[in-house]
Design a protein around this motif. Structure first.
Motif, PDB file in Angstrom:
ATOM      1  N   UNK A 196      20.729   2.955 -10.660  1.00 11.53           N
ATOM      2  CA  UNK A 196      22.127   3.253 -10.933  1.00 11.53           C
ATOM      3  C   UNK A 196      23.026   2.484  -9.982  1.00 11.53           C
ATOM      4  N   UNK A 197      22.570   2.393  -8.735  1.00 12.09           N
ATOM      5  CA  UNK A 197      23.414   1.726  -7.737  1.00 12.09           C
ATOM      6  C   UNK A 197      23.253   0.210  -7.738  1.00 12.09           C
ATOM      7  N   UNK A 198      22.085  -0.257  -8.178  1.00  8.68           N
ATOM      8  CA  UNK A 198      21.816  -1.683  -8.080  1.00  8.68           C
ATOM      9  C   UNK A 198      21.540  -2.301  -9.445  1.00  8.68           C
ATOM     10  N   UNK A 199      21.785  -3.595  -9.456  1.00 12.03           N
ATOM     11  CA  UNK A 199      21.556  -4.316 -10.700  1.00 12.03           C
ATOM     12  C   UNK A 199      20.730  -5.553 -10.388  1.00 12.03           C
ATOM     13  N   UNK A 200      19.728  -5.796 -11.211  1.00  9.72           N
ATOM     14  CA  UNK A 200      18.997  -7.053 -11.097  1.00  9.72           C
ATOM     15  C   UNK A 200      19.244  -7.812 -12.384  1.00  9.72           C
ATOM     16  N   UNK A 201      19.877  -8.961 -12.300  1.00 12.57           N
ATOM     17  CA  UNK A 201      20.110  -9.732 -13.524  1.00 12.57           C
ATOM     18  C   UNK A 201      18.809 -10.346 -14.001  1.00 12.57           C
TER      19      UNK A 201
END
Ligand SMILES: Nc1nc2c(ncn2[C@@H]2O[C@H](COP(=O)(O)OP(=O)(O)O)[C@@H](O)[C@H]2O)c(=O)[nH]1
Ligand SMILES: [Mg+2]
Length: 370
Positions: free
Chosen positions: A87-92
């Motif tokens: 929820x807090x992080x995004x990995x493209x």
């Protein structure tokens, strides 16, 4: 300046940042729908037994298989932790970058960023972003940072100062020879006049060489500017050998202790082999200190072809991009730098003698991303 390019890059940043935010909302919904056990974050207190540290370690090893409730607890906690992290992080993913480019490509092409450049941007952005967790709240800044690095590494191709070139030639007791190359109408003659004006304002003494012996009225056009600026033009007749014109101008400058020869040339159609051969001869005979390609920034995506042909034909040292005042696109600067891997000396920003701006890569990138 660069309005369309700015808009397109901003759209790309927003779109990628949007992907990060969308997923954020999806995950938040998923979390809300998760069973209550998984939602419980508080770890259960460990069993209340007083044991020494040594005992504790030994018993822990023994107990592990016999403590399914702890394992259960851990299992429950791990996905929970994973979810919070998601929820807090995004990995493209590479796919997301590909999708972004697929949807942005027409707009970026329209801003005159060439296809070759877009391919490079796509793979560099993947290197910078894919598989690297980014805090969602920072996603936009991280993406902007990646674009900043990407643009900067494309347009920063070293620095050439005409003053340094003149000083170096002076050490050899000769004038510097600056050869201006480029298409018909790209702005060579006008730019020569602007550079001459700049040198005069720095108390240097230039002379012009009318090396365009091909195009009607080109010699008169150069003479007109020289008269206005109060400097000399060395010229022959139309149809004369431009290599000889430039040679004479160099001898003239040398005998009078002048600082620089600014040599005009005919507009080379890069498909015209004869004209390119003639230009090679000018270079062979005169060994110019700087071969400056003048590029009309309105040329669009043909910039890549133009730059490579001139570079392959005679080798270029640097570029000047003209007509930036009437160009909202700006992508041609990026395409030209990417292709030539040579610096842009100036931008032409109008038809007046003072409409010549030194090109500052950092300022350019900031202008685009502001
Ligand atoms: N608006 C604008 N026009 C320019 C600029 N540089 C050149 N031009 C115009 O472009 C046209 C062609 O320029 P010219 O110097 O004759 O090109 P050449 O054929 O390469 O020598 C002329 O009308 C110039 O006034 C520029 O930076 N801005
Ligand atoms: Mg001309």
């Amino acid at each position: 300046m660069f309005g369309i390019l700015k808009k397109r890059i901003k759209e790309s940043v927003k779109q990628l940042a949007g992907i990060a935010r969308e997923k954020d909302e999806e995950d938040a919904k998923r979390e809300a729908a998760a069973p209550p056990a998984a939602k419980e974050a508080k770890p259960k207190p460990a069993r209340k037994e007083i044991i020494t540290k040594k005992e504790g370690i030994a018993r822990k090893a023994e107990e592990m298989p016999e403590a399914p409730h702890e394992q259960e607890e851990q299992k429950r906690r791990l996905p929970r932790f994973g979810l919070v992290k998601k929820i807090r992080e995004k990995e493209f993913t590479g796919r997301e970058i590909d999708d972004l480019f697929a949807s942005m490509e027409p707009g970026l092409l329209q801003a005159n960023i060439a296809l070759e450049v877009l391919d490079f941007f796509r793979s560099r952005l993947k290197e910078m972003l894919v598989g690297k967790p980014v805090k969602r709240k920072d996603a936009e800044q991280v993406i902007i940072g990646s674009f900043r690095r990407l643009l900067l590494e494309t347009v920063s191709q070293g620095k050439i100062e005409i003053g340094d070139v003149i000083r170096a030639a002076k050490k050899d007791k000769r004038p510097a020879c600056l050869l201006f190359l480029g298409y018909n109408g790209s702005g060579k003659t006008t730019t020569i006049a602007k550079v001459a004006k700049k040198l005069l304002s720095e108390k240097r003494k230039p002379v012009l060489a009318a090396g365009d012996t091909f195009r009607a009225a080109s010699i008169e056009q150069l003479q007109f500017h020289a008269d206005k600026l109060g400097i000399n033009v060395i010229k022959h007749k139309y149809g004369a050998d431009p290599a000889a014109v430039v040679f004479d101008a160099r001898k003239h400058a040398e005998s009078r202790g002048l600082d620089a020869v600014l040599a005009d040339t005919a507009g080379r159609m890069h498909t015209n082999v004869n004209l390119m051969d003639e230009l090679k001869k000018v270079v062979r005979v005169n060994k110019p200190d700087l071969k400056i390609l003048v590029v009309d920034s309105l040329t669009g995506n043909d910039v890549v072809h133009q730059v490579s042909k001139f570079d392959e034909g005679v080798g270029i040292d640097c570029m000047i991009l003209t007509k930036m005042d009437v160009n909202e696109k700006g992508g041609s600067i990026i395409s030209a730098c990417f292709t030539a891997k040579k610096p842009v000396l100036f931008l032409g920003t109008g038809q007046g003698y003072d409409d010549l701006q030194e090109f500052d890569p950092e300022r350019f990138v900031e202008q685009i991303l502001e």
